[in-house]
Motif scaffolding. Structure first.
Motif, PDB file in Angstrom:
ATOM      1  N   PHE A 649     -11.844 -13.890  74.734  1.00 52.99           N
ATOM      2  CA  PHE A 649     -12.890 -14.892  73.761  1.00 52.99           C
ATOM      3  C   PHE A 649     -14.394 -14.210  73.900  1.00 52.99           C
ATOM      4  CE2 PHE A 649     -15.597 -18.291  73.864  1.00 52.99           C
ATOM      5  CZ  PHE A 649     -15.287 -19.051  72.777  1.00 52.99           C
ATOM      6  N   LEU A 650     -14.560 -14.137  72.444  1.00 50.62           N
ATOM      7  CA  LEU A 650     -15.813 -13.394  72.199  1.00 50.62           C
ATOM      8  C   LEU A 650     -16.749 -14.497  71.396  1.00 50.62           C
ATOM      9  CD1 LEU A 650     -13.381 -11.211  71.422  1.00 50.62           C
ATOM     10  CD2 LEU A 650     -15.541  -9.710  70.838  1.00 50.62           C
ATOM     11  N   TYR A 651     -18.083 -14.529  71.816  1.00 49.37           N
ATOM     12  CA  TYR A 651     -18.900 -15.656  71.221  1.00 49.37           C
ATOM     13  C   TYR A 651     -20.271 -14.835  71.081  1.00 49.37           C
ATOM     14  CZ  TYR A 651     -20.738 -15.326  75.873  1.00 49.37           C
ATOM     15  OH  TYR A 651     -21.018 -14.999  77.018  1.00 49.37           O
ATOM     16  N   THR A 652     -21.013 -15.450  70.323  1.00 47.06           N
ATOM     17  CA  THR A 652     -22.579 -15.155  70.054  1.00 47.06           C
ATOM     18  C   THR A 652     -23.729 -16.093  70.861  1.00 47.06           C
ATOM     19  OG1 THR A 652     -22.812 -16.504  68.066  1.00 47.06           O
ATOM     20  CG2 THR A 652     -22.077 -14.238  67.965  1.00 47.06           C
ATOM     21  N   ASP A 653     -24.665 -15.770  71.021  1.00 44.93           N
ATOM     22  CA  ASP A 653     -25.643 -16.630  71.919  1.00 44.93           C
ATOM     23  C   ASP A 653     -25.951 -17.870  71.301  1.00 44.93           C
ATOM     24  OD1 ASP A 653     -27.174 -15.989  69.567  1.00 44.93           O
ATOM     25  OD2 ASP A 653     -28.449 -14.621  71.054  1.00 44.93           O
ATOM     26  N   GLY A 654     -25.413 -18.064  70.085  1.00 46.40           N
ATOM     27  CA  GLY A 654     -25.467 -19.641  69.416  1.00 46.40           C
ATOM     28  C   GLY A 654     -24.884 -20.583  70.432  1.00 46.40           C
ATOM     29  N   VAL A 655     -23.846 -20.141  71.022  1.00 46.31           N
ATOM     30  CA  VAL A 655     -22.800 -20.952  71.788  1.00 46.31           C
ATOM     31  C   VAL A 655     -23.465 -21.243  73.293  1.00 46.31           C
ATOM     32  CG1 VAL A 655     -20.606 -21.147  73.060  1.00 46.31           C
ATOM     33  CG2 VAL A 655     -20.770 -20.294  70.795  1.00 46.31           C
ATOM     34  N   THR A 656     -24.023 -20.237  73.839  1.00 51.51           N
ATOM     35  CA  THR A 656     -24.399 -20.542  75.302  1.00 51.51           C
ATOM     36  C   THR A 656     -26.084 -21.108  75.246  1.00 51.51           C
ATOM     37  OG1 THR A 656     -25.006 -17.891  75.250  1.00 51.51           O
ATOM     38  CG2 THR A 656     -22.943 -18.782  76.443  1.00 51.51           C
ATOM     39  N   GLU A 657     -26.619 -20.772  73.908  1.00 56.21           N
ATOM     40  CA  GLU A 657     -28.007 -21.229  74.112  1.00 56.21           C
ATOM     41  C   GLU A 657     -28.211 -22.442  73.198  1.00 56.21           C
ATOM     42  OE1 GLU A 657     -30.664 -17.891  72.663  1.00 56.21           O
ATOM     43  OE2 GLU A 657     -29.787 -16.665  74.308  1.00 56.21           O
ATOM     44  N   ALA A 658     -27.162 -23.278  72.745  1.00 51.16           N
ATOM     45  CA  ALA A 658     -27.167 -24.439  72.114  1.00 51.16           C
ATOM     46  C   ALA A 658     -27.893 -25.396  72.976  1.00 51.16           C
ATOM     47  CB  ALA A 658     -25.843 -24.953  71.922  1.00 51.16           C
ATOM     48  N   ASN A 659     -29.033 -26.146  72.670  1.00 59.54           N
ATOM     49  CA  ASN A 659     -29.944 -27.326  73.050  1.00 59.54           C
ATOM     50  C   ASN A 659     -29.587 -28.661  73.072  1.00 59.54           C
ATOM     51  OD1 ASN A 659     -32.545 -25.757  74.287  1.00 59.54           O
ATOM     52  ND2 ASN A 659     -31.958 -24.609  72.727  1.00 59.54           N
ATOM     53  N   ASN A 660     -29.688 -29.283  73.839  1.00 56.12           N
ATOM     54  CA  ASN A 660     -29.726 -30.704  74.037  1.00 56.12           C
ATOM     55  C   ASN A 660     -30.955 -31.470  74.081  1.00 56.12           C
ATOM     56  OD1 ASN A 660     -30.594 -30.778  76.402  1.00 56.12           O
ATOM     57  ND2 ASN A 660     -28.813 -31.155  77.547  1.00 56.12           N
ATOM     58  N   PRO A 661     -31.105 -32.689  73.622  1.00 55.48           N
ATOM     59  CA  PRO A 661     -32.569 -33.424  73.381  1.00 55.48           C
ATOM     60  C   PRO A 661     -33.412 -32.936  74.601  1.00 55.48           C
ATOM     61  CG  PRO A 661     -30.602 -34.838  72.539  1.00 55.48           C
ATOM     62  CD  PRO A 661     -30.104 -33.814  73.304  1.00 55.48           C
ATOM     63  N   ARG A 662     -32.738 -32.711  75.742  1.00 56.62           N
ATOM     64  CA  ARG A 662     -33.615 -32.203  76.937  1.00 56.62           C
ATOM     65  C   ARG A 662     -34.025 -30.848  76.984  1.00 56.62           C
ATOM     66  NH1 ARG A 662     -30.101 -35.940  77.364  1.00 56.62           N
ATOM     67  NH2 ARG A 662     -28.470 -34.644  78.177  1.00 56.62           N
ATOM     68  N   HIS A 663     -33.724 -30.149  75.765  1.00 57.71           N
ATOM     69  CA  HIS A 663     -34.130 -28.495  75.707  1.00 57.71           C
ATOM     70  C   HIS A 663     -33.293 -27.950  76.999  1.00 57.71           C
ATOM     71  CE1 HIS A 663     -36.833 -29.307  72.777  1.00 57.71           C
ATOM     72  NE2 HIS A 663     -37.444 -30.366  73.374  1.00 57.71           N
ATOM     73  N   GLU A 664     -32.077 -28.313  77.340  1.00 58.34           N
ATOM     74  CA  GLU A 664     -31.234 -27.724  78.310  1.00 58.34           C
ATOM     75  C   GLU A 664     -30.252 -27.041  77.559  1.00 58.34           C
ATOM     76  OE1 GLU A 664     -30.053 -31.166  80.266  1.00 58.34           O
ATOM     77  OE2 GLU A 664     -31.614 -31.265  81.572  1.00 58.34           O
ATOM     78  N   LEU A 665     -29.965 -25.689  77.998  1.00 60.07           N
ATOM     79  CA  LEU A 665     -29.119 -24.564  77.457  1.00 60.07           C
ATOM     80  C   LEU A 665     -27.488 -25.084  77.762  1.00 60.07           C
ATOM     81  CD1 LEU A 665     -30.746 -21.147  77.812  1.00 60.07           C
ATOM     82  CD2 LEU A 665     -30.947 -22.793  75.858  1.00 60.07           C
ATOM     83  N   TYR A 666     -26.422 -24.916  76.839  1.00 67.78           N
ATOM     84  CA  TYR A 666     -25.268 -25.041  77.088  1.00 67.78           C
ATOM     85  C   TYR A 666     -24.951 -24.036  78.235  1.00 67.78           C
ATOM     86  CZ  TYR A 666     -20.493 -25.469  76.159  1.00 67.78           C
ATOM     87  OH  TYR A 666     -18.822 -25.889  76.244  1.00 67.78           O
ATOM     88  N   SER A 667     -25.319 -22.940  78.317  1.00 69.85           N
ATOM     89  CA  SER A 667     -25.183 -22.100  79.370  1.00 69.85           C
ATOM     90  C   SER A 667     -23.919 -21.157  79.376  1.00 69.85           C
ATOM     91  CB  SER A 667     -25.417 -22.508  80.745  1.00 69.85           C
ATOM     92  OG  SER A 667     -24.295 -23.135  81.318  1.00 69.85           O
TER      93      SER A 667
END
Length: 720
Positions: A649-667
């Motif tokens: 499974f390959l991905y870019t940092d747009g996946v792990t760095e997606a933000n919620n309204p509290r500015h918390e990263l998906y990780s």
């Protein structure tokens, strides 16, 4: 009270009458003289201001239009160059496949010839054509003919990827001529005698452009991109060519869609006109060469045309002002198209640029005439008033209070009426109040306000129109960018040894993420994913260049570490903006499951083994491609073997760095946990599940970065 007023009025009237009788003559003369001088001075001042406004308007319009033309021609040159690069890439794909088939023939069977049709088919897109010139027998080229039968898929794929390609064809030294889509070839046609074949040989293996030439079915004019192919010993194997319709170049590449009456045209390095807006082809016959118009030929007795020809064939960008014989004066902006050593020009008549200023001049002259008449009438009216005062001064004095009241209230009523007109949207309405006090200043402010409001509305409309134009161009850029990514799934129905799926969602209309996959030979699947620094159009342009370089290097048969090294050193040259891209690429042997891979500063992929869940790959430290030059030690080649059922499974940092309204990263931890919680699924379901989880986590927060994912499931010889 009334009696007192009458007495006071009588005293006032007596005093005024005495004073007026003594000074009326002198004051009246001086007033009439000053009034005349003031009126004449106002007329002269208005005429001077009008002439100055027209002059400044012309200068501003010319400066703005020159900049607009210069910017527009650079944009059109960039678009044309980008489209020609797509044609060049198509030629490289076809010539590369041609070279590969002749170097590694795998003894194809007769079924490869099913793609050719000797008679006209119902659907030309389903067949290639072949032709042998007089004197060449099929038995002499039978083996080569069977091998080249495999070119059909390359023809069809290239033709469908580039919509403005007219025809793709190959010619060999023994006279064999094949191409796509099917067309009727004249019996006496010999590719070895055609200009495209000879020009490609003269180019010694380099991309060569010729044209305009007439197609062999005598239906249209085309520009031909050709390339000679040689074997390892330097022996000519043949020539690969791609035709682009001149009409498509005129309508899709260089068309400016100018609101004013301008036009665009395209010339080669010799000054020959290759295409222009509204170009008509007329009667065509492939047996007769097409004679293109030439700026140098047209300018034999016109120095202005010669000046234009020299400028456009100098290899530089610029704008000139010229006046060809029999035509009006024009501004012509020009810019180079490096992909073919051409130059694009956009011409705009000067009269069309300054026509608004000419209309303003007419309006100002009309207003000046109207105001002059007004002053003349006013002067006559005042003269009559003063004469009437001399005769009936006593009557005037008695009603002076009424006159004063009227003179005080009239301007106020005019202001109220003017405000009503302006409030109803009549922005051309002008207040005419001449009281010489704050009321007159207020009227002037009203007039200034309407002028500023009209200017603001005009600027707003122009801004909205410009924004809509930019959004339209970005939409086209987005469609072009997305068309470069594989989007048909399953992409390889005949390969059941693996499953693959990928998806890319840009944060803006165009993005910097990309992915790609294709077979470099029968069993080796190349795949990659990348993320370009930055956002928007700059990132998209850098992404296109990076993806194209990676694809070309992979098709040359290099290993992943060699691919990243070559791409890095190519991008680093003239990378003044210091942009870079993180890339992970690999080559999987679909027969054995062995994967060679290399990482260029990208996020570590996850691997799922049959005896365990997903785990992140342990990658050595590496740098992104593009910012710095490097040598063989820059990137390290790694290997792993996938067993049937195992996944990557390959991905870019747009996946792990997606933000919620509290500015918390998906990780990364959440991504790993989610993948391990998903039941056994194919790559399509896996990627859909991850995307839905990101949407739920971000709570519909606007997407900050591009989101790209690619999944591979190795099946080996399994049939499930």
């Amino acid at each position: 009270m009334l009696g007192i007023k009458l007495k006071i009025r009588g005293k006032i009237l007596s005093s005024i009458l005495l004073m007026v009788l003594l000074s009326f003559g002198l004051i009246s003369g001086l007033s009439l003289l000053n009034l005349h001088r003031a009126g004449q001075g106002s007329v002269n001042k208005i005429k001077s201001l009008g002439a100055s406004a027209v002059s400044d308007s012309k200068k501003a319009l010319i400066a703005m239009s020159r900049e607009e033309l210069h910017s527009l021609v650079r944009d059109q040159a960039y678009i044309t160059n980008l489209q020609l690069q797509r044609v060049i890439t198509s030629n490289k794909v076809v010539s590369g496949m041609f070279y590969h088939l002749l170097r590694y023939p795998d003894k194809p069977g007769e079924d490869n010839l099913r793609h050719f049709s000797a008679i006209q088919p119902n659907n030309p897109m389903q067949y290639s054509f072949y032709h042998l010139p007089p004197g060449t027998k099929l038995d002499n080229v039978k083996d080569k003919f069977k091998v080249l039968g495999q070119m059909y898929n390359a023809f069809k794929m290239t033709y469908s990827d580039v919509p403005f390609v007219e025809c793709i064809y190959l010619g060999t030294p023994d006279g064999l001529f094949i191409g796509y889509p099917w067309m009727k070839v004249p019996k006496d046609y010999d590719p070895r005698k055609r200009n495209w074949y000879r020009a490609a040989i003269a180019g010694k293996g380099k991309i060569t452009w010729i044209g305009p030439v007439i197609t062999i079915d005598s239906t249209s004019l085309v520009m031909t991109c050709c390339k000679a192919v040689y074997n390892q010993q330097g022996k000519l194997q043949g020539v690969a060519s791609v035709d682009v319709n001149v009409k498509d170049i005129s309508q899709s590449f260089i068309s400016t869609q100018l609101e004013r009456k301008g036009y665009a045209f395209l010339v080669d390095s010799n000054g020959r006109i290759l295409a222009r807006e509204g170009m008509r082809q007329g009667h065509l016959n492939w047996l007769h060469p097409y004679h293109a118009e030439s700026l140098y030929a047209e300018g034999e007795d016109d120095p202005e045309i010669i000046k234009l020809a020299k400028a456009m064939t100098s290899g530089k960008n610029g704008i000139i002002q010229c006046k060809p014989k029999g035509e009006e004066e024009q501004y012509i902006a020009y810019s180079t198209v490096p992909a073919a050593n051409w130059s694009i020009g956009i011409a705009m008549p000067v009269s069309k640029i300054v026509e608004k200023a000419v209309q303003n001049e007419r309006n100002i002259n009309a207003s000046t005439k109207k105001y002059t008449q007004f002053l003349t009438d006013n002067f006559r009216q005042k003269s009559l008033i003063y004469i009437g005062i001399g005769i009936g001064i006593l009557i005037v004095i008695t009603v002076i209070a009424i006159v004063l009241a009227k003179r005080l209230t009239d301007p106020i009523l005019k202001l109220e009426s003017g405000a009503t007109h302006i409030g109803n949207g009549e922005l051309d309405y002008q207040l005419k109040v001449e009281t010489g006090d704050e009321i007159e200043q207020l009227a002037k402010n009203f007039n200034k306000m309407t002028v500023n409001l009209k200017l603001y509305i005009k600027n707003l409309r122009e801004t909205v129109a410009a924004k809509e134009k930019i959004e339209g161009e970005l939409q086209v850029a987005s469609e072009i960018q997305m068309s470069m990514l594989p989007r048909m799934f399953p992409p390889f129905p005949d390969h059941r040894e693996f499953e693959i799926f990928a998806n890319m969602e840009p944060a803006r209309q165009v993005g910097g993420d990309f992915y790609d996959f294709f077979f470099v030979d029968e069993n080796k699947l190349f795949f990659c994913i990348g993320d370009v620094s930055g956002k928007g159009v700059p990132a998209a342009l850098f992404m296109v260049r990076t993806q194209t370089l990676i694809r070309n290097e992979a098709r040359e048969g290099h290993t992943p570490d060699e691919i990243l090294l070559h791409v890095n050193n190519t991008l680093e040259v003239r990378n003044d903006s210091c942009m870079f891209a993180t890339v992970f690429c690999g080559i999987m042997n679909t027969a054995t499951g062995e994967v060679e891979y290399c990482c260029g500063g990208h996020n570590p992929p996850l691997v799922q083994r049959n005896d365990s869940g997903y785990e992140y790959m342990n990658l050595p430290g590496s740098i992104a491609v593009g910012p710095l030059p490097g040598d063989e030690s820059l990137y390290k080649l790694l290997k792993l073997r996938l067993n049937p059922g195992e996944k990557i499974f390959l991905y870019t940092d747009g996946v792990t760095e997606a933000n919620n309204p509290r500015h918390e990263l998906y990780s990364e931890e959440r991504l790993k946990k989610l993948l391990n919680s998903i039941p056994e699924k194919d790559p399509t379901d896996t990627i859909v599940a991850v995307r839905l989880d990101i949407i739920q986590y971000t709570e519909n927060e606007p997407q900050f970065d591009d989101i790209t994912m690619l999944g591979i499931r190795y099946k080996g010889n399994c049939v499930n």
